[in-house]
Write a protein that holds these residues in place. Structure first.
Motif, PDB file in Angstrom:
ATOM      1  N   ILE A 126       0.693  -1.153   0.418  1.00  0.00           N
ATOM      2  CA  ILE A 126      -0.082  -0.118  -0.057  1.00  0.00           C
ATOM      3  C   ILE A 126       1.242   1.209  -0.410  1.00  0.00           C
ATOM      4  CG2 ILE A 126      -1.738   1.756   1.455  1.00  0.00           C
ATOM      5  CD1 ILE A 126      -2.537  -1.109   2.188  1.00  0.00           C
ATOM      6  N   ASP A 130       0.112   2.598  -3.301  1.00  0.00           N
ATOM      7  CA  ASP A 130      -1.142   3.303  -3.265  1.00  0.00           C
ATOM      8  C   ASP A 130      -0.594   4.493  -1.861  1.00  0.00           C
ATOM      9  OD1 ASP A 130      -3.587   4.902  -3.779  1.00  0.00           O
ATOM     10  OD2 ASP A 130      -5.129   3.405  -3.174  1.00  0.00           O
ATOM     11  N   ARG A 133      -3.458   7.337   0.223  1.00  0.00           N
ATOM     12  CA  ARG A 133      -4.159   5.956   0.946  1.00  0.00           C
ATOM     13  C   ARG A 133      -4.170   5.716   2.263  1.00  0.00           C
ATOM     14  NH1 ARG A 133      -7.305   3.103  -2.656  1.00  0.00           N
ATOM     15  NH2 ARG A 133      -9.384   3.231  -1.255  1.00  0.00           N
ATOM     16  N   HIS A 134      -2.663   5.322   3.085  1.00  0.00           N
ATOM     17  CA  HIS A 134      -1.667   4.564   3.140  1.00  0.00           C
ATOM     18  C   HIS A 134      -2.573   4.758   4.596  1.00  0.00           C
ATOM     19  CE1 HIS A 134       1.844   2.934   5.517  1.00  0.00           C
ATOM     20  NE2 HIS A 134       1.398   2.531   4.633  1.00  0.00           N
ATOM     21  N   SER A 136      -4.839   5.931   5.234  1.00  0.00           N
ATOM     22  CA  SER A 136      -6.232   6.236   5.381  1.00  0.00           C
ATOM     23  C   SER A 136      -7.008   4.792   5.537  1.00  0.00           C
ATOM     24  CB  SER A 136      -7.001   7.092   4.563  1.00  0.00           C
ATOM     25  OG  SER A 136      -6.583   6.367   3.107  1.00  0.00           O
ATOM     26  N   ILE A 137      -6.021   4.021   4.744  1.00  0.00           N
ATOM     27  CA  ILE A 137      -6.441   2.207   4.671  1.00  0.00           C
ATOM     28  C   ILE A 137      -5.956   1.669   6.126  1.00  0.00           C
ATOM     29  CG2 ILE A 137      -5.895   0.209   3.173  1.00  0.00           C
ATOM     30  CD1 ILE A 137      -5.529   2.297   0.881  1.00  0.00           C
ATOM     31  N   THR A 139      -5.823   2.082   9.251  1.00  0.00           N
ATOM     32  CA  THR A 139      -5.903   3.084  10.258  1.00  0.00           C
ATOM     33  C   THR A 139      -5.967   2.015  11.862  1.00  0.00           C
ATOM     34  OG1 THR A 139      -8.160   2.448  10.416  1.00  0.00           O
ATOM     35  CG2 THR A 139      -7.462   4.243   9.250  1.00  0.00           C
TER      36      THR A 139
END
Length: 316
Positions: A126, A130, A133-134, A136-137, A139
């Motif tokens: 991630i 990505d 969004r690291h 936010s994914i 958490t």
């Protein structure tokens, strides 16, 4: 003769002989293993002190590293005391239920370590593929659930192994040619049909180690594809550099794990060699993991140096 046979019915104790063929050298073999355990305990305890203290390390990779450190400490504690007692004090006897408890904790912690390595591979995937969004994914609540799932999976699946052994009542021997209670080493003592135990051991091994290894390989295939698409050489090197520590730990863990797993079932490895390598597989990675991650991470190196300087200053 009947009394001898009856002594192997529901045995209360087992005998661990250590390393077959090397009993005369076990006293000296114990010292390097003791040194490895000390390095593992010291390194992983330092990680468990530094990571919670330093706010900049409150990131998914370091949180997983802290869980890995706790797992490694547990693995050393499950193996080393009895193994060293065998080597140094000839304390061969062990209660059968204690043997099963050791068996459970060793294999469960192995499986937890495999699951944490998979979680770390997902984190790297991630972070590289990505990055926006690291956070936010992954958490804190997601990280907590991942660790709980890894722990539950290991507990439930590995918990089947001692339960199935308890259903066996007749044993042709109570002498385990090993330095710790390993699943197949205990199962092979039974004088009954062990096909269910063998099948369950294979199922647990492939469900956890096989599953995790496949998905780690898939993660790194996708990571390498993403990295090679980067145009700047510096960006590619930086991305690769964030993965090197995990790749090293992944390779050392799975290569030794599958050697131990298959040689016990299908191989014809000399017993002393097999047991030495199996013990190395369990004790060396916990010692290497904090060194590998510490050397590769400047933040951890900095805080280790600060801790050592503070201790040195307080002694003066």
């Amino acid at each position: 003769m009947a009394s001898i046979n009856m002594s192997y019915l529901n045995p209360r104790t087992v005998i661990l002989i250590g390393i077959p063929g090397l009993q005369h050298m076990q006293f000296w073999i114990g010292f390097p293993f003791f040194a490895v355990c000390l390095v593992a305990l010291l390194g992983n305890i330092i990680l468990l002190i530094i990571i919670p203290m330093e706010r900049s390390l409150h990131q998914p990779m370091y949180i997983f590293l802290a869980v890995l450190a706790a797992t490694d400490i547990g693995l050393c504690a499950a193996i080393a005391p009895k193994m060293l007692a065998i080597f140094w004090f000839r304390s061969y006897s062990m209660a059968f239920d204690t043997c099963l408890a050791q068996l459970f904790f060793i294999h469960a912690l192995q499986c937890m370590e495999s699951g944490i390595l998979l979680a770390m591979a997902l984190d790297r995937y991630i972070a590289i593929c990505d990055p926006l969004r690291h956070t936010s994914i992954l958490t804190p609540s997601v990280l907590g659930r991942m660790v709980v799932i890894v722990a539950i999976r290991a507990t439930v699946l590995v918990g089947l192994l001692p339960i199935l052994i308890k259903r066996l009542h007749r044993f042709h021997s109570t002498v385990i040619a090993h330095s710790y209670c390993e699943h197949m080493a205990v199962v092979k003592l039974a004088a009954e049909d062990i096909r269910v135990n063998n099948t369950c051991g294979l199922f647990v091994g492939f469900t956890i180690l096989g599953f995790d290894m496949i998905f780690i390989l898939i993660s790194y295939t996708l990571i390498f594809q993403a990295v090679l698409r980067l145009h700047q050489k510096e960006a590619r090197l930086k991305a690769f550099n964030t993965c090197t520590a995990h790749i090293f730990v992944f390779l050392e863990f799975y290569i030794l794990a599958f050697f131990s797993f298959f040689s016990h079932r299908f191989g014809h490895v000399v017993p002393s060699t097999h047991i030495l390598l199996s013990t190395i597989y369990l004790l060396v990675p916990p010692a290497l993991n904090p060194i590998v991650y510490g050397v590769k991470n400047k933040v951890i190196c900095k805080h280790v140096a600060q801790v050592l300087l503070l201790n040195h200053g307080s002694q003066q």
